[in-house]
Write a protein that holds these residues in place. Structure first.
Motif, PDB file in Angstrom:
ATOM      1  N   GLY A   1       0.781  -1.174   0.094  1.00  0.00           N
ATOM      2  CA  GLY A   1       0.045   0.123   0.028  1.00  0.00           C
ATOM      3  C   GLY A   1       0.856   1.391   0.032  1.00  0.00           C
ATOM      4  N   THR A   2       2.295   1.181  -0.274  1.00  0.00           N
ATOM      5  CA  THR A   2       3.089   2.118  -0.060  1.00  0.00           C
ATOM      6  C   THR A   2       3.310   2.882  -1.492  1.00  0.00           C
ATOM      7  N   SER A   3       2.613   2.416  -2.587  1.00  0.00           N
ATOM      8  CA  SER A   3       3.042   3.061  -3.829  1.00  0.00           C
ATOM      9  C   SER A   3       1.997   2.668  -4.701  1.00  0.00           C
ATOM     10  N   GLY A   4       2.055   3.478  -6.011  1.00  0.00           N
ATOM     11  CA  GLY A   4       1.197   3.024  -6.874  1.00  0.00           C
ATOM     12  C   GLY A   4      -0.108   2.582  -6.671  1.00  0.00           C
ATOM     13  N   ILE A   5      -0.658   1.565  -7.395  1.00  0.00           N
ATOM     14  CA  ILE A   5      -1.939   0.992  -7.207  1.00  0.00           C
ATOM     15  C   ILE A   5      -2.339   0.822  -5.662  1.00  0.00           C
ATOM     16  N   GLY A   6      -1.568   0.188  -5.058  1.00  0.00           N
ATOM     17  CA  GLY A   6      -1.929  -0.269  -3.523  1.00  0.00           C
ATOM     18  C   GLY A   6      -2.109   1.063  -2.840  1.00  0.00           C
TER      19      GLY A   6
ATOM     20  N   GLY B   1       4.073  -2.694   3.478  1.00  0.00           N
ATOM     21  CA  GLY B   1       5.007  -2.372   2.512  1.00  0.00           C
ATOM     22  C   GLY B   1       6.364  -2.559   2.976  1.00  0.00           C
ATOM     23  N   ARG B   2       7.641  -2.213   2.310  1.00  0.00           N
ATOM     24  CA  ARG B   2       8.844  -2.663   2.812  1.00  0.00           C
ATOM     25  C   ARG B   2       9.495  -1.221   3.594  1.00  0.00           C
ATOM     26  N   SER B   3       8.947  -0.135   3.229  1.00  0.00           N
ATOM     27  CA  SER B   3       9.562   1.036   3.719  1.00  0.00           C
ATOM     28  C   SER B   3       9.102   1.578   4.943  1.00  0.00           C
TER      29      SER B   3
ATOM     30  N   SER C   1       9.541   4.565   6.268  1.00  0.00           N
ATOM     31  CA  SER C   1       9.579   5.935   6.156  1.00  0.00           C
ATOM     32  C   SER C   1       8.342   6.133   5.095  1.00  0.00           C
ATOM     33  N   LYS C   2       8.132   5.440   4.246  1.00  0.00           N
ATOM     34  CA  LYS C   2       6.918   5.486   3.302  1.00  0.00           C
ATOM     35  C   LYS C   2       5.457   5.473   4.040  1.00  0.00           C
ATOM     36  N   ILE C   3       5.640   4.040   4.928  1.00  0.00           N
ATOM     37  CA  ILE C   3       4.359   3.763   5.653  1.00  0.00           C
ATOM     38  C   ILE C   3       3.993   4.884   6.597  1.00  0.00           C
TER      39      ILE C   3
ATOM     40  N   SER D   1       6.162  -5.171   6.281  1.00  0.00           N
ATOM     41  CA  SER D   1       6.077  -6.679   6.327  1.00  0.00           C
ATOM     42  C   SER D   1       6.397  -7.117   4.937  1.00  0.00           C
ATOM     43  N   ASP D   2       6.989  -8.230   4.792  1.00  0.00           N
ATOM     44  CA  ASP D   2       7.583  -8.702   3.439  1.00  0.00           C
ATOM     45  C   ASP D   2       6.361  -9.841   2.856  1.00  0.00           C
ATOM     46  N   ALA D   3       6.104  -9.201   1.884  1.00  0.00           N
ATOM     47  CA  ALA D   3       4.651  -9.943   1.019  1.00  0.00           C
ATOM     48  C   ALA D   3       5.112 -11.438   0.585  1.00  0.00           C
ATOM     49  N   ARG D   4       6.432 -11.526   0.614  1.00  0.00           N
ATOM     50  CA  ARG D   4       6.996 -13.032   0.004  1.00  0.00           C
ATOM     51  C   ARG D   4       6.824 -14.158   1.086  1.00  0.00           C
TER      52      ARG D   4
ATOM     53  N   ILE E   1       4.086 -15.617 -15.244  1.00  0.00           N
ATOM     54  CA  ILE E   1       4.022 -15.806 -14.025  1.00  0.00           C
ATOM     55  C   ILE E   1       2.611 -15.352 -13.483  1.00  0.00           C
ATOM     56  N   LYS E   2       2.331 -14.061 -14.027  1.00  0.00           N
ATOM     57  CA  LYS E   2       0.688 -13.466 -13.787  1.00  0.00           C
ATOM     58  C   LYS E   2      -0.159 -14.361 -14.442  1.00  0.00           C
ATOM     59  N   ALA E   3       0.171 -15.165 -15.491  1.00  0.00           N
ATOM     60  CA  ALA E   3      -0.978 -15.987 -16.076  1.00  0.00           C
ATOM     61  C   ALA E   3      -1.165 -17.132 -15.049  1.00  0.00           C
TER      62      ALA E   3
ATOM     63  N   PHE F   1      -0.767  -0.829 -18.983  1.00  0.00           N
ATOM     64  CA  PHE F   1       0.400   0.105 -18.636  1.00  0.00           C
ATOM     65  C   PHE F   1      -0.131   0.993 -17.504  1.00  0.00           C
ATOM     66  N   VAL F   2       0.366   1.222 -16.327  1.00  0.00           N
ATOM     67  CA  VAL F   2       0.057   1.961 -15.368  1.00  0.00           C
ATOM     68  C   VAL F   2       1.416   2.801 -15.004  1.00  0.00           C
ATOM     69  N   VAL F   3       1.194   4.018 -14.883  1.00  0.00           N
ATOM     70  CA  VAL F   3       2.349   4.697 -14.581  1.00  0.00           C
ATOM     71  C   VAL F   3       2.703   5.012 -12.807  1.00  0.00           C
ATOM     72  N   SER F   4       3.632   4.225 -12.344  1.00  0.00           N
ATOM     73  CA  SER F   4       3.779   4.121 -10.834  1.00  0.00           C
ATOM     74  C   SER F   4       5.325   3.804 -10.538  1.00  0.00           C
ATOM     75  N   GLY F   5       5.281   3.376  -9.443  1.00  0.00           N
ATOM     76  CA  GLY F   5       6.692   2.909  -8.991  1.00  0.00           C
ATOM     77  C   GLY F   5       7.285   1.827  -9.573  1.00  0.00           C
ATOM     78  N   PHE F   6       6.397   1.038 -10.171  1.00  0.00           N
ATOM     79  CA  PHE F   6       6.649  -0.318 -11.057  1.00  0.00           C
ATOM     80  C   PHE F   6       8.017  -0.322 -11.910  1.00  0.00           C
TER      81      PHE F   6
HETATM   82  N1  LIG Z   1       2.478  -0.501 -13.316  1.00  0.00           N
HETATM   83  C1  LIG Z   1       2.108  -1.340 -14.354  1.00  0.00           C
HETATM   84  O1  LIG Z   1       2.169  -1.097 -15.319  1.00  0.00           O
HETATM   85  C2  LIG Z   1       1.424  -2.714 -13.802  1.00  0.00           C
HETATM   86  C3  LIG Z   1       0.923  -3.439 -14.717  1.00  0.00           C
HETATM   87  C4  LIG Z   1       0.529  -4.554 -14.467  1.00  0.00           C
HETATM   88  C5  LIG Z   1       0.093  -5.287 -13.345  1.00  0.00           C
HETATM   89  N2  LIG Z   1       0.842  -4.361 -12.390  1.00  0.00           N
HETATM   90  C6  LIG Z   1       0.698  -5.065 -10.885  1.00  0.00           C
HETATM   91  O2  LIG Z   1       0.336  -4.049  -9.845  1.00  0.00           O
HETATM   92  C7  LIG Z   1       0.741  -4.375  -8.570  1.00  0.00           C
HETATM   93  C8  LIG Z   1       1.084  -2.943  -8.032  1.00  0.00           C
HETATM   94  O3  LIG Z   1       1.953  -2.719  -9.069  1.00  0.00           O
HETATM   95  P1  LIG Z   1       2.499  -1.078  -8.872  1.00  0.00           P
HETATM   96  O4  LIG Z   1       2.293  -0.540 -10.402  1.00  0.00           O
HETATM   97  O5  LIG Z   1       1.545  -0.331  -8.169  1.00  0.00           O
HETATM   98  O6  LIG Z   1       3.705  -0.973  -8.522  1.00  0.00           O
HETATM   99  P2  LIG Z   1       4.728   0.069  -7.340  1.00  0.00           P
HETATM  100  O7  LIG Z   1       4.254   1.353  -7.414  1.00  0.00           O
HETATM  101  O8  LIG Z   1       6.001  -0.236  -7.378  1.00  0.00           O
HETATM  102  O9  LIG Z   1       4.153  -0.763  -6.054  1.00  0.00           O
HETATM  103  C9  LIG Z   1       4.277  -1.808  -5.459  1.00  0.00           C
HETATM  104  C10 LIG Z   1       4.124  -1.986  -3.999  1.00  0.00           C
HETATM  105  O10 LIG Z   1       4.472  -3.276  -3.621  1.00  0.00           O
HETATM  106  C11 LIG Z   1       5.239  -3.109  -2.532  1.00  0.00           C
HETATM  107  N3  LIG Z   1       6.126  -4.360  -2.488  1.00  0.00           N
HETATM  108  C12 LIG Z   1       7.020  -4.882  -3.414  1.00  0.00           C
HETATM  109  N4  LIG Z   1       7.848  -5.732  -2.880  1.00  0.00           N
HETATM  110  C13 LIG Z   1       7.184  -5.987  -1.552  1.00  0.00           C
HETATM  111  C14 LIG Z   1       7.495  -6.937  -0.633  1.00  0.00           C
HETATM  112  N5  LIG Z   1       8.411  -8.076  -0.846  1.00  0.00           N
HETATM  113  N6  LIG Z   1       6.805  -6.977   0.267  1.00  0.00           N
HETATM  114  C15 LIG Z   1       5.997  -6.223   0.570  1.00  0.00           C
HETATM  115  N7  LIG Z   1       5.677  -5.083  -0.325  1.00  0.00           N
HETATM  116  C16 LIG Z   1       6.276  -5.101  -1.316  1.00  0.00           C
HETATM  117  C17 LIG Z   1       5.954  -1.767  -2.823  1.00  0.00           C
HETATM  118  O11 LIG Z   1       6.274  -1.616  -1.406  1.00  0.00           O
HETATM  119  P3  LIG Z   1       7.636  -0.687  -1.053  1.00  0.00           P
HETATM  120  O12 LIG Z   1       7.539   0.492  -2.246  1.00  0.00           O
HETATM  121  O13 LIG Z   1       7.421   0.042   0.280  1.00  0.00           O
HETATM  122  O14 LIG Z   1       8.785  -1.154  -1.070  1.00  0.00           O
HETATM  123  C18 LIG Z   1       4.666  -1.108  -3.139  1.00  0.00           C
HETATM  124  O15 LIG Z   1       4.091  -0.520  -2.147  1.00  0.00           O
HETATM  125  C19 LIG Z   1       1.822  -5.524  -8.891  1.00  0.00           C
HETATM  126  O16 LIG Z   1       1.338  -6.721  -8.814  1.00  0.00           O
HETATM  127  C20 LIG Z   1       1.997  -5.461 -10.539  1.00  0.00           C
HETATM  128  O17 LIG Z   1       2.667  -6.477 -10.779  1.00  0.00           O
HETATM  129  C21 LIG Z   1       1.445  -3.224 -12.399  1.00  0.00           C
END
Ligand SMILES: NC(=O)c1ccc[n+]([C@@H]2O[C@H](COP(=O)([O-])OP(=O)(O)OC[C@H]3O[C@@H](n4cnc5c(N)ncnc54)[C@H](OP(=O)(O)O)[C@@H]3O)[C@@H](O)[C@H]2O)c1
Length: 248
Positions: A12-17, A35-37, A39-41, A60-63, A159-161, A188-193
């Protein structure tokens, strides 16, 4: 008494979450997120809680096995009510093919994007089954690329499939118990991804030039919010959302 709505969100600390957390708070939910960070939390908590007391976050580590259970427990401790919504957002991209990616990184990648999500799905479904009588939603973020296996990141897409198939499999298993398991497939989503996974910025800039305006995280969050607020007999179980100009 009207039961408060409580959600848990991984990543929940970046992007879609992050957009899902903020959007759910706007809709009146209380939210526990991970999230992992640290300070972001802290930054997100103080930003949202300045206006209303609505969120709590945890490093907390989502793995790891126990990630979702930990979020449920945190929500229960903080809000005194068990969550009835779980959104599995935490994930990372992975540029490269089977031949053109570092196999040393495969294991960590699969642990986060497949095994970690499997644990979250299992734990959320178990928690929903045993601990709440309210209708429950489990939403998993997949990817539109799972259907097209693009040249840039077919390992990620594959892996997503696999995850997509697991979502449908769990949906069948728990729908008789009133649990809605939903797949969202963003393009395509503009995020930290892009930066977090090391996608080539020049390639991504070209994508933006070719496809026009790309999705913002809030566009995806809006869909999540819409789905979980449907009447109980309605389940929109699989949504692909892409930028208008994205061909595949
Ligand atoms: N952006 C795209 O174009 C796109 C397209 C298709 C699918 N998706 C999917 O959308 C989902 C969200 O991605 P996003 O675009 O929002 O990317 P993002 O902005 O990078 O956000 C990813 C989030 O996952 C957290 N995270 C990563 N590794 C983690 C771990 N080991 N433990 C706990 N939290 C962890 C990050 O936390 P910290 O930053 O705090 O580490 C961050 O809050 C992902 O499943 C991604 O595969 C994204």
């Amino acid at each position: 008494m009207v039961m408060r709505q409580i959600a848990a969100v991984s990543g929940g600390t970046s992007g879609i979450g992050q957009a899902v957390v903020a959007g759910l708070v706007e809709d009146g939910y209380r939210v526990a997120f991970s999230g992992r960070s640290y300070s972001k939390i802290q930054a997100l908590m103080s930003d949202i809680n300045r206006h209303k007391v609505g969120v709590t976050g945890v490093v907390s580590d989502a793995r790891d096995e126990g990630h979702a259970s930990g979020l449920f427990a945190l929500a229960q401790r903080t809000f005194s009510v068990w969550p009835n919504v779980y959104v599995a957002c935490a994930g990372q991209g992975f540029p490269g093919t089977l031949l053109r990616s570092s196999y040393i990184e495969w294991e960590a990648f699969v642990r986060l994007n497949l095994l970690g999500v499997m644990h979250q799905m299992r734990e959320a479904a178990q928690m929903f089954s045993s601990n709440t009588e309210r209708p429950c939603d489990l939403v998993v973020i997949g990817a539109a690329s799972a259907r097209s296996l693009p040249e840039m990141d077919p390992v990620f897409a594959s892996i997503k499939a696999a995850l997509h198939a697991l979502v449908e499999s769990l949906r069948r298993e728990v729908c008789p118990h009133g649990i809605r398991v939903t797949l969202i497939e963003p393009g395509f989503v503009v995020s930290g991804f892009q930066k977090a996974a090391g996608y080539d910025p020049k390639w991504f800039a070209q994508i933006e030039r070719d496809h026009g305006r790309l999705l913002q995280p809030r566009d995806v969050a809006k869909v999540v919010r819409f789905i979980i607020q449907q009447p109980l007999h309605v389940h929109i179980d699989d949504v692909r959302i892409r930028p208008t100009g994205q061909p595949i």
